[in-house]
Design a protein around this motif. Structure first.
Motif, short mmCIF file in Angstrom:
data_model
loop_
_atom_site.label_atom_id
_atom_site.label_comp_id
_atom_site.label_asym_id
_atom_site.label_seq_id
_atom_site.Cartn_x
_atom_site.Cartn_y
_atom_site.Cartn_z
N ALA A 96 0.82 -1.22 0.00
CA ALA A 96 0.00 0.00 0.00
C ALA A 96 0.85 1.26 0.00
CB ALA A 96 -0.95 0.00 1.19
N ALA A 97 1.94 1.26 0.74
CA ALA A 97 2.81 2.44 0.78
C ALA A 97 3.37 2.74 -0.61
CB ALA A 97 3.94 2.24 1.79
N ALA A 99 1.87 2.00 -3.41
CA ALA A 99 0.74 2.52 -4.20
C ALA A 99 0.55 4.00 -3.94
CB ALA A 99 -0.53 1.74 -3.86
N VAL A 100 0.61 4.41 -2.69
CA VAL A 100 0.48 5.83 -2.36
C VAL A 100 1.61 6.62 -3.00
CG1 VAL A 100 0.53 7.51 -0.47
CG2 VAL A 100 -0.81 5.41 -0.24
N HIS A 101 2.82 6.08 -2.95
CA HIS A 101 3.97 6.74 -3.58
C HIS A 101 3.74 6.91 -5.08
CE1 HIS A 101 8.15 7.81 -4.34
NE2 HIS A 101 8.16 6.90 -5.30
N ARG A 102 3.22 5.88 -5.74
CA ARG A 102 2.94 5.95 -7.18
C ARG A 102 1.91 7.04 -7.48
NH1 ARG A 102 1.74 0.04 -9.47
NH2 ARG A 102 1.10 1.32 -11.25
N LEU A 103 0.87 7.14 -6.65
CA LEU A 103 -0.16 8.16 -6.85
C LEU A 103 0.40 9.56 -6.63
CD1 LEU A 103 -3.20 6.47 -5.12
CD2 LEU A 103 -2.97 6.96 -7.56
N GLU A 104 1.13 9.74 -5.52
CA GLU A 104 1.68 11.06 -5.20
C GLU A 104 2.63 11.57 -6.28
OE1 GLU A 104 3.46 10.47 -1.35
OE2 GLU A 104 1.66 11.19 -0.31
N ASN A 105 3.41 10.66 -6.85
CA ASN A 105 4.44 11.04 -7.82
C ASN A 105 4.04 10.75 -9.26
OD1 ASN A 105 6.73 11.93 -6.00
ND2 ASN A 105 6.14 9.96 -5.11
N LYS A 106 2.78 10.32 -9.45
CA LYS A 106 2.24 10.02 -10.77
C LYS A 106 3.16 9.09 -11.58
CE LYS A 106 -0.44 14.31 -11.03
NZ LYS A 106 -1.15 14.01 -9.85
N ILE A 107 3.62 8.04 -10.90
CA ILE A 107 4.49 7.05 -11.52
C ILE A 107 3.63 6.05 -12.28
CG2 ILE A 107 6.15 5.19 -11.09
CD1 ILE A 107 6.99 6.80 -8.56
N GLY A 108 3.90 5.87 -13.57
CA GLY A 108 3.14 4.93 -14.38
C GLY A 108 1.76 5.43 -14.74
N ASP A 109 1.54 6.72 -14.68
CA ASP A 109 0.27 7.35 -15.02
C ASP A 109 -0.91 6.68 -14.31
OD1 ASP A 109 -1.36 9.20 -16.27
OD2 ASP A 109 -1.65 7.95 -18.05
N PRO A 110 -0.87 6.65 -12.97
CA PRO A 110 -1.94 5.94 -12.23
C PRO A 110 -3.26 6.69 -12.27
CG PRO A 110 -0.55 7.14 -10.69
CD PRO A 110 0.06 7.31 -12.07
N ILE A 111 -4.31 5.98 -12.60
CA ILE A 111 -5.65 6.55 -12.54
C ILE A 111 -6.34 6.00 -11.29
CG2 ILE A 111 -7.90 6.66 -13.66
CD1 ILE A 111 -6.40 6.37 -16.33
N ARG A 112 -6.39 4.69 -11.20
CA ARG A 112 -7.02 4.06 -10.04
C ARG A 112 -6.21 2.80 -9.72
NH1 ARG A 112 -11.90 4.82 -11.65
NH2 ARG A 112 -12.31 6.57 -10.29
N LEU A 113 -5.70 2.74 -8.51
CA LEU A 113 -4.96 1.56 -8.05
C LEU A 113 -5.83 0.82 -7.05
CD1 LEU A 113 -1.46 3.22 -7.49
CD2 LEU A 113 -2.28 2.02 -9.51
N ILE A 114 -5.99 -0.48 -7.26
CA ILE A 114 -6.82 -1.32 -6.41
C ILE A 114 -5.93 -2.13 -5.47
CG2 ILE A 114 -8.56 -3.15 -6.34
CD1 ILE A 114 -9.53 -0.57 -7.71
N LEU A 115 -6.16 -1.98 -4.16
CA LEU A 115 -5.42 -2.77 -3.17
C LEU A 115 -6.14 -4.10 -2.98
CD1 LEU A 115 -4.57 -0.03 -0.54
CD2 LEU A 115 -3.07 -1.02 -2.28
N VAL A 116 -5.40 -5.19 -3.09
CA VAL A 116 -5.95 -6.54 -2.98
C VAL A 116 -5.45 -7.18 -1.70
CG1 VAL A 116 -6.11 -8.78 -4.11
CG2 VAL A 116 -5.93 -6.70 -5.49
N PRO A 117 -6.38 -7.65 -0.84
CA PRO A 117 -5.95 -8.28 0.44
C PRO A 117 -5.13 -9.54 0.20
CG PRO A 117 -8.36 -8.02 0.35
CD PRO A 117 -7.80 -7.59 -0.97
#
Length: 117
Positions: A96-97, A99-117
């Motif tokens: 998850a950390a 994923a948050v880093h990817r969103l904050e830094n727009k790495i890989g052009d993230p639109i929606r990242l789904i966290l899977v348990p």
């Protein structure tokens, strides 16, 4: 498309200055720029004279109402809304950390990242 009149509303859903500038530039007289995309960067209007002359406006928008989430879940479950095209990646919950880093830094052009348990 507007016969030179410009748009009544333009939306910046990305929170990116270039998108905001383009959206503001196509507004017509009294048009409103609606800021949906969230960014920590300062808001700058680059077309000051034209923006003022045409009485343009900037409005903020922050998400929806809590009941909107239930409605979206129901529409998706009923097959009336397909969110798959907006999902960038499925990520294990342990990462998850990252994923948050990817969103904050727009790495890989993230639109929606789904966290899977």
């Amino acid at each position: 498309a507007t016969g030179g009149r410009g748009l009544d509303f333009a939306f910046d859903c990305a929170g990116v200055p270039a998108v905001r500038d383009q959206a503001a530039s196509v507004l017509g007289l009294g048009g409103s720029l609606i800021l949906v995309g969230i960014t920590p960067r300062p808001l700058t209007i680059t077309e000051g004279l034209t923006f003022n002359y045409l009485q343009k406006q900037v409005r903020g928008h922050y998400g929806g109402f809590p009941e909107s989430v239930s409605e979206l879940v129901q529409l998706t479950a009923a097959g009336r809304l397909d969110l798959a095209p907006s999902i960038t990646d499925h990520i294990p919950l342990i990462d998850a950390a990252d994923a948050v880093h990817r969103l904050e830094n727009k790495i890989g052009d993230p639109i929606r990242l789904i966290l899977v348990p």
